[in-house]
Write an enzyme that holds these catalytic residues in place. Sequence first.
Site: not given
Ligand code: THU
Length: 161
Positions: A62, A64-65, A68, A73, A75, A112, A115
Amino acid sequence: MNEEKYNFSFEVYNSIDELQPADAALVSEARKITGNAYAPYSNFNVGAIAQLKNGKTVTGTNQENASYPVGICAERVLLSATGSLFPNAVIDTIAISYDNKNGKSNHPISPCGICRQSLLEYEERVKQPIRLILSGLEGKIYIIKKASQLLPLSFGGDDLK
Ligand code: THU
């Protein structure tokens, strides 16, 4: 009125020790690459690795930024990288793990909603199911035969025809 039923079953393992060696290796790698995540806002590091039918592996974490919603993610980073590096490559299995720096990482997480939609699109694109292995850094592991089983009554490309 008719009632329709959706059945879904998945495999549950008590730990990585119960997995077949190839699956255990993927889970170990997914756990390791959580360290490549960029997650300074959530401190929730996710790692994903795809085993392709062509023998290659591709990873994603993942990203992030500060704004937000811009974050992506693991995946979808993985699926985008796979589609870019190996167009139309068949993905046999994806192993996903996470390291929650603010808490425990002892149960599997599941992709999620966004994804799940991306995984469905990839399955439809190459017409092959993607097997998922879901885990934390320790504890139980789930194996799901086909990623799109996580998205019943889904919307896909066929609906646009
Ligand atoms: N996240 C993922 O990368 N994959 C998942 O299956 C669930 C959530 C990330 C998104 C965010 O960067 C952090 O986990 C918290 O939600």
